[in-house]
Scaffold this motif. Structure first.
Motif, mmCIF file in Angstrom:
data_model
loop_
_atom_site.group_PDB
_atom_site.id
_atom_site.type_symbol
_atom_site.label_atom_id
_atom_site.label_comp_id
_atom_site.label_asym_id
_atom_site.label_seq_id
_atom_site.Cartn_x
_atom_site.Cartn_y
_atom_site.Cartn_z
ATOM 1 N N ILE A 87 0.840 -1.201 0.000
ATOM 2 C CA ILE A 87 0.000 0.000 0.000
ATOM 3 C C ILE A 87 0.875 1.250 0.000
ATOM 4 O O ILE A 87 0.638 2.197 -0.763
ATOM 5 C CB ILE A 87 -0.954 -0.017 1.200
ATOM 6 N N TYR A 88 1.905 1.257 0.842
ATOM 7 C CA TYR A 88 2.810 2.409 0.862
ATOM 8 C C TYR A 88 3.426 2.646 -0.515
ATOM 9 O O TYR A 88 3.646 3.787 -0.922
ATOM 10 C CB TYR A 88 3.931 2.198 1.890
ATOM 11 N N VAL A 108 7.889 -3.169 5.667
ATOM 12 C CA VAL A 108 7.993 -1.797 6.164
ATOM 13 C C VAL A 108 7.293 -1.743 7.512
ATOM 14 O O VAL A 108 6.188 -2.257 7.675
ATOM 15 C CB VAL A 108 7.345 -0.786 5.199
ATOM 16 N N ALA A 109 7.942 -1.127 8.494
ATOM 17 C CA ALA A 109 7.338 -0.916 9.813
ATOM 18 C C ALA A 109 7.502 0.544 10.181
ATOM 19 O O ALA A 109 8.147 1.312 9.468
ATOM 20 C CB ALA A 109 7.995 -1.819 10.855
ATOM 21 N N GLY A 110 6.934 0.954 11.320
ATOM 22 C CA GLY A 110 7.108 2.326 11.777
ATOM 23 C C GLY A 110 5.807 2.945 12.246
ATOM 24 O O GLY A 110 4.733 2.336 12.174
ATOM 25 N N ASP A 225 -7.291 5.435 3.750
ATOM 26 C CA ASP A 225 -7.639 4.516 4.838
ATOM 27 C C ASP A 225 -7.265 3.073 4.538
ATOM 28 O O ASP A 225 -7.517 2.183 5.349
ATOM 29 C CB ASP A 225 -9.144 4.595 5.131
ATOM 30 N N SER A 226 -6.640 2.814 3.378
ATOM 31 C CA SER A 226 -6.456 1.430 2.934
ATOM 32 C C SER A 226 -5.561 0.620 3.853
ATOM 33 O O SER A 226 -5.719 -0.597 3.965
ATOM 34 C CB SER A 226 -5.909 1.407 1.501
ATOM 35 N N PHE A 227 -4.608 1.290 4.543
ATOM 36 C CA PHE A 227 -3.671 0.539 5.380
ATOM 37 C C PHE A 227 -4.263 0.178 6.740
ATOM 38 O O PHE A 227 -3.629 -0.547 7.517
ATOM 39 C CB PHE A 227 -2.354 1.303 5.563
#
Length: 389
Positions: A87-88, A108-110, A225-227
């Motif tokens: 998504i990102y 990916v995290a954070g 809002d997809s994530f």
């Protein structure tokens, strides 16, 4: 590919259940568990066909997350965090994104909330700050972090911005981040949601992005809002695991004081039925709202093409999934009485995991306020991340 990912997730669930105690004690996912998740394809499930990915719908993603949470909540939590990589990628320049993500199973995290400070410099930014709740950060390949923008030490906003102080997301390599090993919570312990810091890290302009400006092929997954959509699969999967555990107990236990089996107990029968009814309604609320949203967006519409009630239904159903699942677990805990209280009992972990996950932002009253304000024409406090304004 879609059904294959779900099949693998369901097959992995019993393994995750067996490893749940170890995952919790480790306070982050063991390396081999990360690889087991990677092998299901879950980390790449949000990449679309233009990437060679499966392009799972939000409903299919949520099913996969449910299946993993049926085994272990922390593993499922990290899975949905890692799956958001696809998504990102939609919000980065696509040439840059394909350079950053040469494989579809990178993580990916954070923390997305702007907690850092980004000073504008030639070619990019100097990023500093401390961020909390970096779920899965120890096994991440990249870290995305929200930060407010500054220029010459002063708050900065782009010309024409509706904000006095702009913020952005910053993508940096995991090795540029210092992890603070402070994650020792009540539940969801295996998610490894540690704080992390950066000091004066240079981030090139092309590695920054906002959710307001998608760059990838327009799709339902290029909405802001997809994530957050598939996250509610975690509490739903745990609640289903709990109810199946209750059914198993009720069919084998005998109440000597009452002189009857649990399966013949009015108290057990009625409470099991109530819990099932609440779960079924909660789950269908999530999928019904999500299906309607997806139908409109996939047809080329925008959130404005949904009625206000339909548009508010998604964030409200996500919130309800977290809160209702927590209530289902707590009531099941009470139903099983003293058999629930031991640390070795699965109910103990399920109770603590759902208590912690229900503290996430998507399950807070400010979501209710924002949705309610939107429905009656008031001022939403947190409308942007809900996709309401």
């Amino acid at each position: 590919m879609t059904t294959e990912i779900l099949r693998r997730a369901r097959e992995l669930a019993p393994v995750l259940r067996e490893r749940a105690g170890e995952i919790e004690a480790n306070r982050t996912l063991p390396a081999d568990v990360v690889e087991l998740l990677r092998g299901t394809g879950v980390f790449g499930m949000c990449f679309g066909p233009e990437w060679g990915g499966p392009g799972l719908t939000s409903m299919e993603q949520t099913e996969v997350v449910e299946a993993l949470a049926y085994g272990d909540a922390s593993a499922a939590w990290c899975a949905v965090i890692g799956a958001n990589t696809g998504i990102y990628a939609n919000f980065l320049d696509q040439t840059v994104a394909k350079d950053v993500f040469p494989r579809l199973d990178l993580v990916v995290a954070g923390l997305l909330q702007p907690s850092g400070k980004a000073e504008r410099v030639p070619g990019g930014f100097r990023l500093s700050g401390r961020w909390s709740f970096g779920s899965g950060i120890k096994h991440a390949d990249w870290v995305t972090s929200g930060a407010f923008l500054y220029q010459d030490g002063e708050p900065w906003a782009a010309p024409g911005s509706k904000h006095r102080h702009d913020s952005r997301q910053f993508l940096v390599r995991r090795e540029q981040v210092e992890v603070i090993d402070n994650w020792n919570p009540t539940g969801l312990s295996g998610s490894g949601s540690c704080d992390y810091t950066m000091t004066d890290v240079f981030v090139p302009e092309e590695h920054t992005y906002t959710f307001a400006t998608p760059q990838g092929r327009p799709s339902p997954l290029t909405q802001p809002d997809s994530f957050t959509r598939a996250m509610c699969g975690v509490p739903l999967g745990v609640a289903r695991a709990v109810l199946d555990h209750v059914h198993e107990v009720a069919t084998t236990r005998y109440d000597r004081m009452a002189g009857q089996s649990w399966s013949e107990s009015y108290r057990v029968q009625t409470e099991v039925a109530r819990l099932e009814a609440e779960f079924n309604a909660t789950r269908e609320g999530v999928y019904g709202a999500m299906r309607r949203q997806w139908e409109v967006l996939e047809a080329g519409g925008t959130p404005d093409d949904l009625t206000p009630t339909e548009r508010a239904a998604c964030p409200l159903s996500w919130l309800h999934a977290f809160r209702s699942s927590r209530a289902i677990v707590a009531r099941s805990y009470d139903l099983l009485q003293t058999w629930s209280v031991y640390r070795t009992a699965p109910m103990d972990r399920w109770l603590r995991d759902t208590a912690v996950m229900a503290q996430h932002l998507v399950a807070q009253d400010r979501i209710l306020q924002s949705a309610g304000a939107y429905l009656v024409g008031g001022a939403p406090e947190f409308g942007i991340s809900l996709g309401l304004v």
